[in-house]
Scaffold this motif. Sequence first.
Motif, short mmCIF file in Angstrom:
data_model
loop_
_atom_site.label_atom_id
_atom_site.label_comp_id
_atom_site.label_asym_id
_atom_site.label_seq_id
_atom_site.Cartn_x
_atom_site.Cartn_y
_atom_site.Cartn_z
N LEU A 54 0.65 -1.06 -0.07
CA LEU A 54 0.09 -0.02 0.12
C LEU A 54 0.90 1.27 0.02
CD1 LEU A 54 -2.90 -1.05 2.61
CD2 LEU A 54 -2.82 -0.78 -0.04
N VAL A 55 1.94 1.19 0.76
CA VAL A 55 2.85 2.17 0.75
C VAL A 55 3.38 2.64 -0.81
CG1 VAL A 55 5.07 3.38 1.76
CG2 VAL A 55 3.61 2.19 3.07
N ASN A 56 3.91 1.57 -1.31
CA ASN A 56 4.36 1.73 -2.72
C ASN A 56 3.50 2.24 -3.77
OD1 ASN A 56 6.83 0.64 -1.87
ND2 ASN A 56 6.28 -1.47 -2.42
N LEU A 57 2.11 1.89 -3.44
CA LEU A 57 1.16 2.40 -4.35
C LEU A 57 0.56 3.63 -3.71
CD1 LEU A 57 -1.28 -0.93 -4.57
CD2 LEU A 57 0.25 0.12 -6.16
N GLU A 85 -2.34 5.10 1.89
CA GLU A 85 -1.80 4.99 3.54
C GLU A 85 -2.94 4.90 4.25
OE1 GLU A 85 1.37 7.14 4.70
OE2 GLU A 85 2.38 6.94 2.73
N ALA A 86 -4.43 4.99 3.79
CA ALA A 86 -5.62 5.10 4.72
C ALA A 86 -5.89 3.81 5.14
CB ALA A 86 -6.82 5.65 3.67
N PRO A 87 -6.18 3.61 6.63
CA PRO A 87 -6.86 2.46 7.32
C PRO A 87 -7.62 1.56 6.52
CG PRO A 87 -6.87 4.34 8.76
CD PRO A 87 -6.42 4.77 7.45
N THR A 88 -7.46 0.37 6.16
CA THR A 88 -8.32 -0.43 5.56
C THR A 88 -8.21 -1.82 6.21
OG1 THR A 88 -8.32 -1.51 3.50
CG2 THR A 88 -6.22 -0.79 3.99
N SER A 89 -9.27 -2.67 5.83
CA SER A 89 -9.27 -4.26 6.71
C SER A 89 -8.34 -4.85 5.80
CB SER A 89 -10.54 -4.67 6.31
OG SER A 89 -10.95 -4.79 4.88
N TYR A 90 -7.68 -4.68 4.53
CA TYR A 90 -6.64 -5.22 3.99
C TYR A 90 -5.47 -5.44 4.87
CZ TYR A 90 -3.41 -6.42 0.00
OH TYR A 90 -2.60 -6.92 -0.87
#
Length: 288
Positions: free
Chosen positions: A225-228, A231-236
């Motif tokens: 996610l950081v690379n994309l 950074e928003a919180p997610t169940s992922y």
Amino acid sequence: MPRSDPPAGLVDAAADGLHFHVHMVSDSTGETLMGVMRASVAQFPGVHPIEHLFALVRSPRQMERVLSHIEAHPGVVMYTLVNQDLRRTLEDRCAALSVPAVAVLDPIEATLSAFLGAPAQGKAGAQRVLDADYYRRIEAMNYSMAHDDGQGDDLASADVILLGISRTSKTPTSVYLGNRGIRTANIPLVPGAALPEGLERLKKPLIVGLTASPERIVQIRRNRLVNLGEEAPTSYVDAEAVKDELIHARRLFTRHGWPSIDVTRRSIEETAAKVINLLTEHRATLKS
């Protein structure tokens, strides 16, 4: 007691360990030599080879260039050469330079020759012949790429089907197996999503589940996610949600009797090796 001089080609220890020159001389692509050399050096922690690869060496002129380089940078020489004149030239010059030279395939070929009662073919690059096995591997690679991440159909013709939640190394393992000639499909286990219809009724393919520790999955997903730039919180990346995904996956594997592999501390090569062993057992069971 005075310290003996180090062998020629052994470079003094640097901040990251000991370095030495290693020359790989081949009349083919040199891939075999490279693999043997790196696997061998891996047994010596803190030692780093300075690699010099000379591929497709098939003439005296090419050999002279190789020998000049070895003389300028002495070290260990590893070679696969079937031409006896070139071998003799290399061996004699290395002996004169006091440089160790190893014909890495000689012990294997001698053993096979004695066992089979037949001499080795003595053909340069014989393992690279475009035979049926080569085209089988190409076809398997194409299949694996077309059936990545739940794509494609015709799962019944697969050799292996990998199942796992996101970030369990399904794609790289599929590609590696495809390169070994094993038709591999991989299917993600997504919460709320159904498996392909009829998957559990397939007999020919070996179905294998891939798992990992929750901590490892969360770490990899966060990095992704950081690379994309997300950074928003997610169940992922929620630890409890990931644990639930893994519990569901393991129950699924158990319910259908599908073997599973924990990839937490395994390299892609180690995971693929385990899959290949399971595939061998699976095929033997189908024949019995």
